[in-house]
Design a protein around this motif. Structure first.
Motif, PDB file in Angstrom:
ATOM      1  N   THR A 195       0.830  -1.197   0.000  1.00  0.00           N
ATOM      2  CA  THR A 195       0.000   0.000   0.000  1.00  0.00           C
ATOM      3  C   THR A 195       0.868   1.253   0.000  1.00  0.00           C
ATOM      4  N   GLY A 196       0.232   2.393  -0.164  1.00  0.00           N
ATOM      5  CA  GLY A 196       0.958   3.650  -0.162  1.00  0.00           C
ATOM      6  C   GLY A 196       1.565   3.982   1.178  1.00  0.00           C
ATOM      7  N   ASP A 197       1.006   3.416   2.249  1.00  0.00           N
ATOM      8  CA  ASP A 197       1.583   3.669   3.576  1.00  0.00           C
ATOM      9  C   ASP A 197       2.497   2.527   4.022  1.00  0.00           C
ATOM     10  N   GLU A 198       2.994   1.782   3.039  1.00  0.00           N
ATOM     11  CA  GLU A 198       4.076   0.814   3.247  1.00  0.00           C
ATOM     12  C   GLU A 198       3.706  -0.361   4.153  1.00  0.00           C
ATOM     13  N   ASN A 199       2.552  -0.921   3.921  1.00  0.00           N
ATOM     14  CA  ASN A 199       2.226  -2.225   4.482  1.00  0.00           C
ATOM     15  C   ASN A 199       2.444  -3.216   3.344  1.00  0.00           C
ATOM     16  N   ASP A 200       3.624  -3.819   3.317  1.00  0.00           N
ATOM     17  CA  ASP A 200       4.090  -4.532   2.128  1.00  0.00           C
ATOM     18  C   ASP A 200       4.324  -6.017   2.382  1.00  0.00           C
ATOM     19  N   ILE A 201       4.138  -6.788   1.326  1.00  0.00           N
ATOM     20  CA  ILE A 201       4.480  -8.204   1.334  1.00  0.00           C
ATOM     21  C   ILE A 201       5.437  -8.463   0.179  1.00  0.00           C
ATOM     22  N   SER A 202       6.582  -9.077   0.491  1.00  0.00           N
ATOM     23  CA  SER A 202       7.610  -9.351  -0.516  1.00  0.00           C
ATOM     24  C   SER A 202       7.848 -10.849  -0.623  1.00  0.00           C
ATOM     25  N   ILE A 203       8.246 -11.275  -1.818  1.00  0.00           N
ATOM     26  CA  ILE A 203       8.634 -12.666  -2.047  1.00  0.00           C
ATOM     27  C   ILE A 203       9.979 -12.669  -2.753  1.00  0.00           C
ATOM     28  N   LEU A 204      10.937 -13.376  -2.176  1.00  0.00           N
ATOM     29  CA  LEU A 204      12.240 -13.573  -2.810  1.00  0.00           C
ATOM     30  C   LEU A 204      12.343 -15.039  -3.214  1.00  0.00           C
ATOM     31  N   GLU A 205      12.699 -15.293  -4.481  1.00  0.00           N
ATOM     32  CA  GLU A 205      12.819 -16.656  -5.000  1.00  0.00           C
ATOM     33  C   GLU A 205      14.289 -17.003  -5.191  1.00  0.00           C
ATOM     34  N   TYR A 206      14.623 -18.276  -4.899  1.00  0.00           N
ATOM     35  CA  TYR A 206      16.002 -18.740  -5.009  1.00  0.00           C
ATOM     36  C   TYR A 206      16.088 -19.912  -5.987  1.00  0.00           C
ATOM     37  N   SER A 207      17.288 -20.156  -6.468  1.00  0.00           N
ATOM     38  CA  SER A 207      17.489 -21.089  -7.577  1.00  0.00           C
ATOM     39  C   SER A 207      17.043 -22.514  -7.269  1.00  0.00           C
ATOM     40  N   ASP A 208      17.082 -22.913  -5.995  1.00  0.00           N
ATOM     41  CA  ASP A 208      16.720 -24.292  -5.652  1.00  0.00           C
ATOM     42  C   ASP A 208      15.255 -24.445  -5.258  1.00  0.00           C
ATOM     43  N   GLY A 209      14.472 -23.382  -5.435  1.00  0.00           N
ATOM     44  CA  GLY A 209      13.062 -23.428  -5.068  1.00  0.00           C
ATOM     45  C   GLY A 209      12.764 -22.858  -3.698  1.00  0.00           C
ATOM     46  N   SER A 210      13.785 -22.460  -2.961  1.00  0.00           N
ATOM     47  CA  SER A 210      13.565 -21.816  -1.664  1.00  0.00           C
ATOM     48  C   SER A 210      12.848 -20.484  -1.876  1.00  0.00           C
ATOM     49  N   ARG A 211      12.082 -20.086  -0.864  1.00  0.00           N
ATOM     50  CA  ARG A 211      11.344 -18.826  -0.908  1.00  0.00           C
ATOM     51  C   ARG A 211      11.477 -18.106   0.427  1.00  0.00           C
ATOM     52  N   PHE A 212      11.497 -16.776   0.351  1.00  0.00           N
ATOM     53  CA  PHE A 212      11.437 -15.930   1.544  1.00  0.00           C
ATOM     54  C   PHE A 212      10.221 -15.042   1.378  1.00  0.00           C
ATOM     55  N   VAL A 213       9.246 -15.197   2.259  1.00  0.00           N
ATOM     56  CA  VAL A 213       8.024 -14.394   2.239  1.00  0.00           C
ATOM     57  C   VAL A 213       8.109 -13.415   3.401  1.00  0.00           C
ATOM     58  N   PHE A 214       8.103 -12.134   3.100  1.00  0.00           N
ATOM     59  CA  PHE A 214       8.386 -11.100   4.092  1.00  0.00           C
ATOM     60  C   PHE A 214       7.214 -10.138   4.205  1.00  0.00           C
ATOM     61  N   THR A 215       6.515 -10.179   5.333  1.00  0.00           N
ATOM     62  CA  THR A 215       5.458  -9.215   5.629  1.00  0.00           C
ATOM     63  C   THR A 215       6.069  -8.104   6.463  1.00  0.00           C
ATOM     64  N   CYS A 216       6.059  -6.889   5.926  1.00  0.00           N
ATOM     65  CA  CYS A 216       6.714  -5.746   6.568  1.00  0.00           C
ATOM     66  C   CYS A 216       5.709  -4.599   6.639  1.00  0.00           C
ATOM     67  N   THR A 217       5.162  -4.347   7.818  1.00  0.00           N
ATOM     68  CA  THR A 217       4.166  -3.281   7.944  1.00  0.00           C
ATOM     69  C   THR A 217       4.777  -2.029   8.547  1.00  0.00           C
ATOM     70  N   SER A 218       4.253  -0.909   8.134  1.00  0.00           N
ATOM     71  CA  SER A 218       4.677   0.373   8.678  1.00  0.00           C
ATOM     72  C   SER A 218       3.551   1.037   9.459  1.00  0.00           C
ATOM     73  N   HIS A 219       2.313   0.846   8.978  1.00  0.00           N
ATOM     74  CA  HIS A 219       1.155   1.470   9.628  1.00  0.00           C
ATOM     75  C   HIS A 219       0.041   0.455   9.838  1.00  0.00           C
ATOM     76  N   ALA A 220       0.414  -0.732  10.245  1.00  0.00           N
ATOM     77  CA  ALA A 220      -0.573  -1.752  10.582  1.00  0.00           C
ATOM     78  C   ALA A 220       0.018  -2.622  11.681  1.00  0.00           C
ATOM     79  N   GLY A 221      -0.838  -3.021  12.608  1.00  0.00           N
ATOM     80  CA  GLY A 221      -0.379  -3.866  13.701  1.00  0.00           C
ATOM     81  C   GLY A 221      -0.463  -3.144  15.029  1.00  0.00           C
ATOM     82  N   SER A 222       0.231  -3.664  16.007  1.00  0.00           N
ATOM     83  CA  SER A 222       0.248  -3.073  17.341  1.00  0.00           C
ATOM     84  C   SER A 222       1.614  -3.288  17.969  1.00  0.00           C
TER      85      SER A 222
END
Length: 392
Positions: free
Chosen positions: A201-228
């Motif tokens: 979103t525009g206020d930087e509540n973001d979800i990222s996915i990094l893919e690696y050559s062997d099929g590994s994945r990194f799923v990163f939920t990084c919020t700036s204006h959501a949560g507590s």
């Protein structure tokens, strides 16, 4: 005993609560000098620590031949310049994250690192967190790849990016804080991603996915204006065909489906509740931390009282005893933290500088890689498309 002379450039809240404390508690580290523009803050540090001298001119530290290691704790827009100046002055350099803000600054840092004998460490401390070190031991010996790693970092306005007077206004969260986790995943995977994608979103509540050559994945939920802020900030889950590992706030590790393994607890940093946490687990730490910070909540940001299911547990009375002993202390002295590796990483680098050993901390290349992945993720968010990642 041999001691290393350390000079601090910038000594605000973070440095005061982490590296200055570590230096003050470590017998082989001498706080030779502190530079900051805030003279009142310098006076406070002199009352608290045995400081050689203070100054408002950081260049005095760079020209001091007795100072071997420089710690840079200023805002990130000056990091690259100060790294280059410090390396060129013949110092070893510890700089807080991120290493820089632009690709041009990264190239300047790497060039300075190459032409000077001093070593550079970027403050990616999570590599040294006891919970991470244990997880890596299990992963590398008992969990076959590919690995699916899910990481959640949540904060709700802690950097006040919605305010135009905030330093972090219009600066990317994935760069100034997410770089920690992008470095950590590179350290864990021991390779760079092949493709990256970020949606948010525009206020930087973001979800990222990094893919690696062997099929590994990194799923990163990084919020700036959501949560507590009353919920644990960080959770990491590691999945493999051989089992799973879950880490809550660097304190509680649950290990499932892996023969010969068990659950683990890791004590917080410099905390009078250590014994209680190691006996009762993460719920005790969560309850303690919630009780500790609640009185400091601003009336402009009201939060309901924290009523945890665990409040009737045996440790609840102990929490109140500790809180009553500490409630009159300044907030900074009550802001106890989980073991994210700050102490271990900083002492390791200082010792390596003193004994002229090769440090295992993140260097300039690592700092650049974390930024490059962040920049690629920002481009992906802008275009709405995955980006092939090439490590330049």
């Amino acid at each position: 005993m041999k001691r290393i002379n350390v000079g601090f450039i910038g000594a605000g809240a973070f440095i005061s609560s982490t590296h200055l404390k570590t230096a003050g508690e470590t017998d082989f580290i001498n706080i030779a000098a502190i530079a900051d523009l805030n003279e009142e803050l310098l006076a406070q540090h002199c009352k608290k620590y045995d400081v050689g001298y203070t100054t408002t001119d950081y260049k005095k530290i760079l020209t001091d031949k007795d100072i071997e290691l420089v710690v840079i704790g200023t805002k990130q827009d000056t990091h690259a310049q100060l790294i280059v100046e410090s390396l060129d002055a013949g110092k070893w350099v510890w700089c807080e994250k991120p290493m820089c803000e632009t690709e041009a600054e990264a190239e300047a840092v790497l060039a300075a690192e190459k032409r000077n004998p001093g070593k550079l460490a970027i403050g990616f401390n999570r590599r040294f967190a006891p919970a991470v070190q244990k997880a890596l031991e299990i992963m590398r010996s008992k969990l076959s790849r590919p690995w699916i790693i899910n990481y959640r970092l949540q904060s709700n306005g802690s950097y006040k990016t919605d305010r135009k007077d905030s330093f972090y206004h219009n600066r990317a969260h994935i760069v100034y804080e997410g770089c920690h986790h992008l470095d950590l995943i590179s350290f864990i995977m021991q390779e760079t991603p092949t493709r990256v994608f970020m949606s948010g979103t525009g206020d930087e509540n973001d979800i990222s996915i990094l893919e690696y050559s062997d099929g590994s994945r990194f799923v990163f939920t990084c919020t700036s204006h959501a949560g507590s802020t009353m919920l644990e900030k960080e959770v990491m889950e590691i999945f493999s065909s051989d089992g799973a590992v879950s880490i809550r706030e660097f304190t509680e590790m649950r290990v499932r489906g892996i023969e010969g393994e068990q659950d683990y607890l890791f004590a917080p940093c410099r905390c009078p509740a250590d014994e209680m946490v190691m006996k009762y687990g993460f719920d005790a730490w969560h309850a303690f931390q919630s009780r500790l910070v609640e009185p400091d909540r601003s009336p402009a940001q009201p939060l309901p009282p924290v009523k945890l299911a665990c409040q009737e547990q045996p440790f609840h009375e102990k929490i109140e005893d500790i809180y009553q002993q500490m409630k009159s202390l300044p907030f900074q002295d009550r802001n106890f933290q989980v073991a994210k590796g700050w102490i271990e990483a900083f002492k390791h680098f200082a010792r390596c500088c003193m004994e002229k050993l090769e440090p295992q901390t993140a260097n300039g290349t690592d700092g650049k890689l974390a930024n490059d992945i962040a920049f690629a993720l920002l481009e992906s968010k802008k275009t709405g498309m995955p980006q092939k990642f090439k490590n330049n």
